[in-house]
Scaffold this motif. Sequence first.
Motif, mmCIF file in Angstrom:
data_model
loop_
_atom_site.group_PDB
_atom_site.id
_atom_site.type_symbol
_atom_site.label_atom_id
_atom_site.label_comp_id
_atom_site.label_asym_id
_atom_site.label_seq_id
_atom_site.Cartn_x
_atom_site.Cartn_y
_atom_site.Cartn_z
ATOM 1 N N TYR A 284 0.821 -1.216 0.000
ATOM 2 C CA TYR A 284 0.000 0.000 0.000
ATOM 3 C C TYR A 284 0.849 1.259 0.000
ATOM 4 C CZ TYR A 284 -3.637 3.263 1.646
ATOM 5 O OH TYR A 284 -4.509 4.325 1.792
ATOM 6 N N PHE A 285 1.980 1.223 0.696
ATOM 7 C CA PHE A 285 2.878 2.375 0.746
ATOM 8 C C PHE A 285 4.101 2.190 -0.142
ATOM 9 C CE2 PHE A 285 0.544 2.992 4.761
ATOM 10 C CZ PHE A 285 0.217 4.331 4.634
ATOM 11 N N GLY A 286 3.943 1.382 -1.176
ATOM 12 C CA GLY A 286 5.042 1.149 -2.101
ATOM 13 C C GLY A 286 5.800 -0.123 -1.777
ATOM 14 N N ALA A 287 6.376 -0.722 -2.810
ATOM 15 C CA ALA A 287 7.123 -1.965 -2.651
ATOM 16 C C ALA A 287 8.522 -1.677 -2.132
ATOM 17 C CB ALA A 287 7.194 -2.706 -3.979
ATOM 18 N N GLY A 288 8.955 -2.491 -1.170
ATOM 19 C CA GLY A 288 10.322 -2.386 -0.691
ATOM 20 C C GLY A 288 11.287 -3.073 -1.634
ATOM 21 N N THR A 289 12.520 -3.181 -1.194
ATOM 22 C CA THR A 289 13.549 -3.872 -1.983
ATOM 23 C C THR A 289 14.342 -4.782 -1.052
ATOM 24 O OG1 THR A 289 15.135 -2.067 -1.633
ATOM 25 C CG2 THR A 289 13.769 -1.968 -3.612
ATOM 26 N N GLY A 290 15.088 -5.684 -1.632
ATOM 27 C CA GLY A 290 15.974 -6.533 -0.835
ATOM 28 C C GLY A 290 15.227 -7.612 -0.085
ATOM 29 N N GLN A 291 15.588 -7.804 1.161
ATOM 30 C CA GLN A 291 15.076 -8.901 1.968
ATOM 31 C C GLN A 291 13.584 -8.763 2.292
ATOM 32 O OE1 GLN A 291 16.464 -11.665 3.054
ATOM 33 N NE2 GLN A 291 18.597 -11.308 2.518
ATOM 34 N N ILE A 292 12.913 -9.911 2.301
ATOM 35 C CA ILE A 292 11.592 -10.025 2.938
ATOM 36 C C ILE A 292 11.832 -10.906 4.160
ATOM 37 C CG2 ILE A 292 9.207 -10.816 2.730
ATOM 38 C CD1 ILE A 292 9.484 -10.406 -0.305
ATOM 39 N N TRP A 293 11.858 -10.296 5.332
ATOM 40 C CA TRP A 293 12.284 -11.026 6.524
ATOM 41 C C TRP A 293 11.196 -11.915 7.128
ATOM 42 C CZ3 TRP A 293 16.870 -12.191 6.702
ATOM 43 C CH2 TRP A 293 17.945 -11.306 6.655
ATOM 44 N N LEU A 294 9.961 -11.424 7.167
ATOM 45 C CA LEU A 294 8.920 -12.163 7.878
ATOM 46 C C LEU A 294 7.723 -12.467 6.990
ATOM 47 C CD1 LEU A 294 8.804 -10.290 11.326
ATOM 48 C CD2 LEU A 294 10.178 -12.282 10.684
ATOM 49 N N SER A 295 7.100 -13.615 7.228
ATOM 50 C CA SER A 295 5.880 -14.009 6.529
ATOM 51 C C SER A 295 4.997 -14.792 7.487
ATOM 52 C CB SER A 295 6.217 -14.855 5.306
ATOM 53 O OG SER A 295 5.049 -15.194 4.577
ATOM 54 N N TYR A 296 3.690 -14.761 7.231
ATOM 55 C CA TYR A 296 2.707 -15.429 8.088
ATOM 56 C C TYR A 296 2.895 -15.031 9.557
ATOM 57 C CZ TYR A 296 1.182 -18.209 4.117
ATOM 58 O OH TYR A 296 0.685 -18.598 2.903
ATOM 59 N N ASP A 324 4.149 -6.534 0.312
ATOM 60 C CA ASP A 324 4.669 -5.947 1.546
ATOM 61 C C ASP A 324 3.535 -5.417 2.432
ATOM 62 O OD1 ASP A 324 7.305 -6.497 0.941
ATOM 63 O OD2 ASP A 324 7.734 -4.512 0.132
ATOM 64 N N ALA A 325 3.625 -5.717 3.711
ATOM 65 C CA ALA A 325 2.603 -5.318 4.680
ATOM 66 C C ALA A 325 2.841 -3.903 5.193
ATOM 67 C CB ALA A 325 2.594 -6.283 5.863
ATOM 68 N N SER A 326 1.756 -3.239 5.571
ATOM 69 C CA SER A 326 1.820 -1.869 6.076
ATOM 70 C C SER A 326 0.908 -1.699 7.279
ATOM 71 C CB SER A 326 1.408 -0.870 4.982
ATOM 72 O OG SER A 326 2.235 -0.952 3.848
ATOM 73 N N VAL A 327 1.047 -0.553 7.942
ATOM 74 C CA VAL A 327 0.126 -0.172 9.013
ATOM 75 C C VAL A 327 -0.169 1.318 8.923
ATOM 76 C CG1 VAL A 327 0.922 -1.970 10.608
ATOM 77 C CG2 VAL A 327 1.913 0.332 10.727
ATOM 78 N N ILE A 328 -1.354 1.672 9.408
ATOM 79 C CA ILE A 328 -1.714 3.072 9.637
ATOM 80 C C ILE A 328 -2.134 3.156 11.105
ATOM 81 C CG2 ILE A 328 -3.266 4.964 9.064
ATOM 82 C CD1 ILE A 328 -3.500 3.779 6.250
ATOM 83 N N CYS A 329 -1.408 3.964 11.871
ATOM 84 C CA CYS A 329 -1.669 4.100 13.309
ATOM 85 C C CYS A 329 -2.355 5.420 13.590
ATOM 86 C CB CYS A 329 -0.368 4.016 14.096
ATOM 87 S SG CYS A 329 0.681 2.589 13.695
ATOM 88 N N ALA A 330 -3.043 5.477 14.706
ATOM 89 C CA ALA A 330 -3.826 6.666 15.040
ATOM 90 C C ALA A 330 -2.976 7.816 15.543
ATOM 91 C CB ALA A 330 -4.876 6.307 16.092
ATOM 92 N N GLY A 331 -1.842 7.489 16.183
ATOM 93 C CA GLY A 331 -1.053 8.515 16.851
ATOM 94 C C GLY A 331 -0.011 9.152 15.957
ATOM 95 N N GLU A 332 0.550 10.252 16.497
ATOM 96 C CA GLU A 332 1.702 10.887 15.873
ATOM 97 C C GLU A 332 2.769 10.972 16.938
ATOM 98 O OE1 GLU A 332 4.135 12.577 13.046
ATOM 99 O OE2 GLU A 332 2.157 11.700 12.765
ATOM 100 N N LYS A 333 3.837 10.222 16.774
ATOM 101 C CA LYS A 333 4.877 10.139 17.790
ATOM 102 C C LYS A 333 5.638 11.452 17.877
ATOM 103 C CE LYS A 333 8.061 7.164 16.870
ATOM 104 N NZ LYS A 333 8.715 5.856 16.753
ATOM 105 N N VAL A 334 5.827 11.919 19.100
ATOM 106 C CA VAL A 334 6.590 13.141 19.345
ATOM 107 C C VAL A 334 7.684 12.821 20.329
ATOM 108 C CG1 VAL A 334 6.496 15.490 20.191
ATOM 109 C CG2 VAL A 334 4.526 14.524 19.000
ATOM 110 N N PHE A 335 8.925 13.144 19.984
ATOM 111 C CA PHE A 335 10.052 12.855 20.885
ATOM 112 C C PHE A 335 10.131 13.932 21.938
ATOM 113 C CE2 PHE A 335 11.591 10.975 16.810
ATOM 114 C CZ PHE A 335 11.440 9.683 17.197
#
Length: 335
Positions: A284-296, A324-335
């Motif tokens: 959804y946010f574009g295809a990555g490159t290189g390794q696909i580390w995790l599945s299922y 490739d899997a994605s997430v949309i989270c509700a928050g906006e992280k602030v340091f």
Amino acid sequence: MLLNFNFFLFSTVDAQIRLIGPNLCSGRVEIFHNGVWGTVCDDSWDMNDAAVVCRQMGCGSAQSAPPAAYFGAGTGQIWLDDVLCTGSESDLSQCTHNGFGINNCGHGEDASAICTRPNNPTGETLKMLIGPNLCSGRVEVLHNGVWGTVCDDSWDMDDAAVVCRQMGCGSAQSAPPLAYFGAGTGQVWLDDVLCKGNESDLSQCTHNGYGISNCGHGEDAGVICAADGEIRLIGPNVCSGRVEVLHNGVWGTVCDNGWDMNDAAVVCRQMGCGAAQSAPPVAYFGAGTGQIWLSYVLCTGSESDLSQCTYDGYGISNCGHGEDASVICAGEKVF
């Protein structure tokens, strides 16, 4: 010192407590009961109670017992209220309290603990990273019982390498200057730190001397270390994007086979980004490159870290980057 950012969390599974805060040994106290994590009310909360929590977490002695949701308000259950420890107990469950779930509190009264860190023989140069997780943040050192920051004058990758090694966080990825993770308060302990990069402790590097500095907190030094299992989101902001995990020093993606809201919930929690809103598949946010580390990946949704979920094993996948899997989270992280 009240910290304005969302926090990464850690837990001691056997002890069934955890601290939700800036590092392993400081945060909002949460306890596990009937398969659910919940908070502790600050009614009667004091240093005796904090001492038990710090001991149970393996975090040395208690420095303070902040009330009133000092590290942010929790959600869901408030398990304990009117906790009364003598300070000698080995487990919070051994202290007296009203009974699980019996309370008259709101989450604005969540109790916290700030502990000294373990494995510090001198008490002088203990490190803490104030940031999104244990392995990235503003560098702080303990001297004469007081936490203080490090000035970014001469701060570079050699210095960051020593901090990352000392924190057990692998190699250094960057050495951000100019209070990248937010400005500290109080003491600026170190300035003009010059490490070769092979030291085992920041105290072995040359510097001007404790408290000798011409810096303000706008120059606080930070580090970003490459911790195995770290995650990041590649997308429009820090809390939405393609999920990537770090393994053996290499970033890789996660296949969307079995990817759902439970998995997204864990990622959002680990990133300090609030609740999950959606778990978009098919790059959804574009295809990555290189390794696909995790599945299922199969999470229950209650895990604090994606590595605690079940999956096929690193690098075992029949996927392409179009999945490739994605997430949309509700928050906006602030340091």
